[in-house]
Design a protein around this motif. Sequence first.
Motif, PDB file in Angstrom:
ATOM      1  N   ILE A   1      -5.415 -50.866 -31.616  1.00 31.81           N
ATOM      2  CA  ILE A   1      -6.345 -51.253 -32.688  1.00 31.81           C
ATOM      3  C   ILE A   1      -6.372 -50.175 -33.779  1.00 31.81           C
ATOM      4  O   ILE A   1      -6.371 -50.478 -34.974  1.00 31.81           O
ATOM      5  CB  ILE A   1      -7.749 -51.525 -32.096  1.00 31.81           C
ATOM      6  CG1 ILE A   1      -7.699 -52.778 -31.222  1.00 31.81           C
ATOM      7  CG2 ILE A   1      -8.790 -51.685 -33.206  1.00 31.81           C
ATOM      8  CD1 ILE A   1      -8.844 -52.922 -30.250  1.00 31.81           C
ATOM      9  N   LEU A   2      -6.369 -48.912 -33.363  1.00 32.21           N
ATOM     10  CA  LEU A   2      -6.336 -47.829 -34.355  1.00 32.21           C
ATOM     11  C   LEU A   2      -5.083 -47.951 -35.219  1.00 32.21           C
ATOM     12  O   LEU A   2      -5.119 -47.768 -36.443  1.00 32.21           O
ATOM     13  CB  LEU A   2      -6.357 -46.458 -33.651  1.00 32.21           C
ATOM     14  CG  LEU A   2      -7.699 -46.032 -33.033  1.00 32.21           C
ATOM     15  CD1 LEU A   2      -7.507 -44.819 -32.122  1.00 32.21           C
ATOM     16  CD2 LEU A   2      -8.729 -45.716 -34.121  1.00 32.21           C
ATOM     17  N   TYR A   3      -3.975 -48.292 -34.565  1.00 37.62           N
ATOM     18  CA  TYR A   3      -2.717 -48.428 -35.301  1.00 37.62           C
ATOM     19  C   TYR A   3      -2.773 -49.604 -36.288  1.00 37.62           C
ATOM     20  O   TYR A   3      -2.429 -49.476 -37.470  1.00 37.62           O
ATOM     21  CB  TYR A   3      -1.526 -48.614 -34.339  1.00 37.62           C
ATOM     22  CG  TYR A   3      -0.265 -48.906 -35.112  1.00 37.62           C
ATOM     23  CD1 TYR A   3       0.434 -47.879 -35.742  1.00 37.62           C
ATOM     24  CD2 TYR A   3       0.156 -50.222 -35.301  1.00 37.62           C
ATOM     25  CE1 TYR A   3       1.545 -48.147 -36.521  1.00 37.62           C
ATOM     26  CE2 TYR A   3       1.262 -50.501 -36.085  1.00 37.62           C
ATOM     27  CZ  TYR A   3       1.960 -49.458 -36.694  1.00 37.62           C
ATOM     28  OH  TYR A   3       3.056 -49.730 -37.477  1.00 37.62           O
ATOM     29  N   ILE A   4      -3.248 -50.761 -35.802  1.00 36.02           N
ATOM     30  CA  ILE A   4      -3.288 -51.969 -36.643  1.00 36.02           C
ATOM     31  C   ILE A   4      -4.164 -51.722 -37.878  1.00 36.02           C
ATOM     32  O   ILE A   4      -3.791 -52.074 -39.005  1.00 36.02           O
ATOM     33  CB  ILE A   4      -3.827 -53.182 -35.840  1.00 36.02           C
ATOM     34  CG1 ILE A   4      -2.854 -53.575 -34.717  1.00 36.02           C
ATOM     35  CG2 ILE A   4      -4.092 -54.378 -36.756  1.00 36.02           C
ATOM     36  CD1 ILE A   4      -3.430 -54.570 -33.713  1.00 36.02           C
ATOM     37  N   ALA A   5      -5.322 -51.107 -37.671  1.00 36.22           N
ATOM     38  CA  ALA A   5      -6.246 -50.890 -38.801  1.00 36.22           C
ATOM     39  C   ALA A   5      -5.634 -49.950 -39.827  1.00 36.22           C
ATOM     40  O   ALA A   5      -5.760 -50.158 -41.037  1.00 36.22           O
ATOM     41  CB  ALA A   5      -7.581 -50.355 -38.298  1.00 36.22           C
ATOM     42  N   MET A   6      -4.938 -48.926 -39.351  1.00 34.87           N
ATOM     43  CA  MET A   6      -4.284 -48.002 -40.283  1.00 34.87           C
ATOM     44  C   MET A   6      -3.154 -48.711 -41.023  1.00 34.87           C
ATOM     45  O   MET A   6      -3.031 -48.626 -42.243  1.00 34.87           O
ATOM     46  CB  MET A   6      -3.751 -46.791 -39.494  1.00 34.87           C
ATOM     47  CG  MET A   6      -2.881 -45.850 -40.283  1.00 34.87           C
ATOM     48  SD  MET A   6      -3.644 -45.215 -41.803  1.00 34.87           S
ATOM     49  CE  MET A   6      -4.792 -44.016 -41.165  1.00 34.87           C
ATOM     50  N   ASP A   7      -2.370 -49.468 -40.282  1.00 33.54           N
ATOM     51  CA  ASP A   7      -1.218 -50.153 -40.869  1.00 33.54           C
ATOM     52  C   ASP A   7      -1.661 -51.144 -41.944  1.00 33.54           C
ATOM     53  O   ASP A   7      -1.046 -51.268 -42.991  1.00 33.54           O
ATOM     54  CB  ASP A   7      -0.484 -50.894 -39.734  1.00 33.54           C
ATOM     55  CG  ASP A   7       0.848 -51.421 -40.196  1.00 33.54           C
ATOM     56  OD1 ASP A   7       1.576 -50.660 -40.868  1.00 33.54           O
ATOM     57  OD2 ASP A   7       1.147 -52.593 -39.910  1.00 33.54           O
ATOM     58  N   GLU A   8      -2.765 -51.832 -41.686  1.00 31.32           N
ATOM     59  CA  GLU A   8      -3.238 -52.879 -42.602  1.00 31.32           C
ATOM     60  C   GLU A   8      -4.102 -52.302 -43.734  1.00 31.32           C
ATOM     61  O   GLU A   8      -4.102 -52.827 -44.843  1.00 31.32           O
ATOM     62  CB  GLU A   8      -4.036 -53.905 -41.777  1.00 31.32           C
ATOM     63  CG  GLU A   8      -4.232 -55.251 -42.394  1.00 31.32           C
ATOM     64  CD  GLU A   8      -2.944 -56.050 -42.588  1.00 31.32           C
ATOM     65  OE1 GLU A   8      -2.742 -56.453 -43.733  1.00 31.32           O
ATOM     66  OE2 GLU A   8      -2.174 -56.256 -41.625  1.00 31.32           O
ATOM     67  N   GLY A   9      -4.851 -51.227 -43.435  1.00 27.97           N
ATOM     68  CA  GLY A   9      -5.847 -50.747 -44.406  1.00 27.97           C
ATOM     69  C   GLY A   9      -5.439 -49.534 -45.224  1.00 27.97           C
ATOM     70  O   GLY A   9      -6.081 -49.204 -46.223  1.00 27.97           O
ATOM     71  N   ARG A  10      -4.370 -48.887 -44.802  1.00 24.17           N
ATOM     72  CA  ARG A  10      -3.913 -47.641 -45.437  1.00 24.17           C
ATOM     73  C   ARG A  10      -3.901 -47.721 -46.964  1.00 24.17           C
ATOM     74  O   ARG A  10      -3.418 -48.681 -47.549  1.00 24.17           O
ATOM     75  CB  ARG A  10      -2.480 -47.390 -44.942  1.00 24.17           C
ATOM     76  CG  ARG A  10      -1.863 -46.096 -45.297  1.00 24.17           C
ATOM     77  CD  ARG A  10      -0.343 -46.112 -45.027  1.00 24.17           C
ATOM     78  NE  ARG A  10       0.070 -46.805 -43.811  1.00 24.17           N
ATOM     79  CZ  ARG A  10       0.377 -46.213 -42.668  1.00 24.17           C
ATOM     80  NH1 ARG A  10       0.317 -44.906 -42.573  1.00 24.17           N
ATOM     81  NH2 ARG A  10       0.749 -46.921 -41.621  1.00 24.17           N
ATOM     82  N   GLY A  11      -4.490 -46.716 -47.599  1.00 18.47           N
ATOM     83  CA  GLY A  11      -4.425 -46.649 -49.065  1.00 18.47           C
ATOM     84  C   GLY A  11      -5.402 -47.573 -49.775  1.00 18.47           C
ATOM     85  O   GLY A  11      -5.511 -47.539 -50.997  1.00 18.47           O
ATOM     86  N   GLN A  12      -6.089 -48.437 -49.039  1.00 19.15           N
ATOM     87  CA  GLN A  12      -6.997 -49.395 -49.693  1.00 19.15           C
ATOM     88  C   GLN A  12      -8.464 -49.096 -49.402  1.00 19.15           C
ATOM     89  O   GLN A  12      -9.330 -49.373 -50.223  1.00 19.15           O
ATOM     90  CB  GLN A  12      -6.697 -50.803 -49.205  1.00 19.15           C
ATOM     91  CG  GLN A  12      -5.253 -51.222 -49.444  1.00 19.15           C
ATOM     92  CD  GLN A  12      -5.017 -52.617 -48.906  1.00 19.15           C
ATOM     93  OE1 GLN A  12      -5.457 -53.591 -49.480  1.00 19.15           O
ATOM     94  NE2 GLN A  12      -4.343 -52.695 -47.767  1.00 19.15           N
ATOM     95  N   VAL A  13      -8.730 -48.577 -48.211  1.00 21.17           N
ATOM     96  CA  VAL A  13     -10.106 -48.245 -47.817  1.00 21.17           C
ATOM     97  C   VAL A  13     -10.105 -46.923 -47.046  1.00 21.17           C
ATOM     98  O   VAL A  13      -9.068 -46.490 -46.547  1.00 21.17           O
ATOM     99  CB  VAL A  13     -10.711 -49.330 -46.882  1.00 21.17           C
ATOM    100  CG1 VAL A  13     -11.177 -50.555 -47.634  1.00 21.17           C
ATOM    101  CG2 VAL A  13      -9.762 -49.701 -45.758  1.00 21.17           C
ATOM    102  N   LYS A  14     -11.292 -46.327 -46.961  1.00 19.30           N
ATOM    103  CA  LYS A  14     -11.428 -45.129 -46.125  1.00 19.30           C
ATOM    104  C   LYS A  14     -11.423 -45.564 -44.663  1.00 19.30           C
ATOM    105  O   LYS A  14     -11.913 -46.654 -44.341  1.00 19.30           O
ATOM    106  CB  LYS A  14     -12.746 -44.417 -46.446  1.00 19.30           C
ATOM    107  CG  LYS A  14     -12.817 -43.964 -47.899  1.00 19.30           C
ATOM    108  CD  LYS A  14     -14.228 -43.625 -48.290  1.00 19.30           C
ATOM    109  CE  LYS A  14     -14.510 -44.188 -49.651  1.00 19.30           C
ATOM    110  NZ  LYS A  14     -15.743 -43.732 -50.255  1.00 19.30           N
ATOM    111  N   LEU A  15     -10.874 -44.708 -43.828  1.00 23.71           N
ATOM    112  CA  LEU A  15     -10.730 -45.097 -42.423  1.00 23.71           C
ATOM    113  C   LEU A  15     -11.341 -44.036 -41.504  1.00 23.71           C
ATOM    114  O   LEU A  15     -10.981 -42.854 -41.573  1.00 23.71           O
ATOM    115  CB  LEU A  15      -9.248 -45.277 -42.097  1.00 23.71           C
ATOM    116  CG  LEU A  15      -8.605 -46.512 -42.754  1.00 23.71           C
ATOM    117  CD1 LEU A  15      -7.105 -46.387 -42.805  1.00 23.71           C
ATOM    118  CD2 LEU A  15      -9.012 -47.786 -42.013  1.00 23.71           C
TER     119      LEU A  15
END
Length: 291
Positions: free
Chosen positions: A62-76
């Motif tokens: 899940i950590l990987y998916i969220a980074m892969d999908e959200g990178r550069g668009q939102v703070k994580l």
Amino acid sequence: KTKLGGIYSALMVAYDEDGNINENGTREIIRHNIHKMEVDGLYVGGSTGENFMISTEEKKRILYIAMDEGRGQVKLMAQVGSVNLKEAVELGKYATDLGYDALSAVTPFYYKFDFEEIKNYYNTIIEATGNYMVIYFIPSLTGVNLSLDQFGELFENEKIIGVKFSHGDFFLLERLRKAYPDHLIYAGLDEMMLSAAVLHVDGGIGSTYNVNGIRAKQIYTLAKGGKIKEARELQHTTNDLIEGILANGLYQTIKEIMKTQGVDAGYCRQPTKRLSEEGIIAAKELAEKYL
Ligand code: SI3
């Protein structure tokens, strides 16, 4: 500090009927949060992600998916806390390597750890990862309370940059705000966004932002800008919605509402039970009435 403030959805995860991660559905939830709810950030691996019911490998996925999908668009922000400190360190290192902006960790729960043990838990995760840390403070679920002085002691570690305050004690919230103006305080109860914003918290992290993110952001912005009457009206509507969600089953209902918004949000992981037919209808009615 301001860099990490804002409204974060506590990310929901789509599970399939057998309780396995539905990756496509989870990616849809992430895109929905970014593009439709317009949140500033994602809080990954929290209670809302049903994190304490899944394996280490699933947490990493899940950590990987969220980074892969959200990178550069939102703070994580990655919630890595666990009563198994070795697991917390492993997840913390993994999330840090992936590039998460900050870590968060729930106070260690179930066993009655004393304050020295709690402090050691946070310092151990930080030492192993070098990343920033936001304390996840949720006494109603963990049974762990912290005093103003204890927060002060934890904040002596300069990597501990703030707290996700999922608690209704506004006296403590105000005392923290006054004593630590440079630390980040995130409102952790969506139903108290207005009151917390008036006290000048730095943002909010919550489950209902997955479906009510736009309105939550409006409440936050209006209240911080002194437009209390307008903010209060929106909080009333929000709390009518939250009341209905809580009465029907928190995470199941949010997922069902998301489905009405076109997202393949899946099911909750057992032992959480499924919504009945009536429950599904109630969720749809909430969506129609309030969203
Ligand atoms: O997922 C997380 O870790 C959270 O952000 C938790 C957050 O404090 C939520 N609490 C729980 C137990 O889910 C709130 O957003 C909560 O769902 C909401 O205020 C409704 O009561």
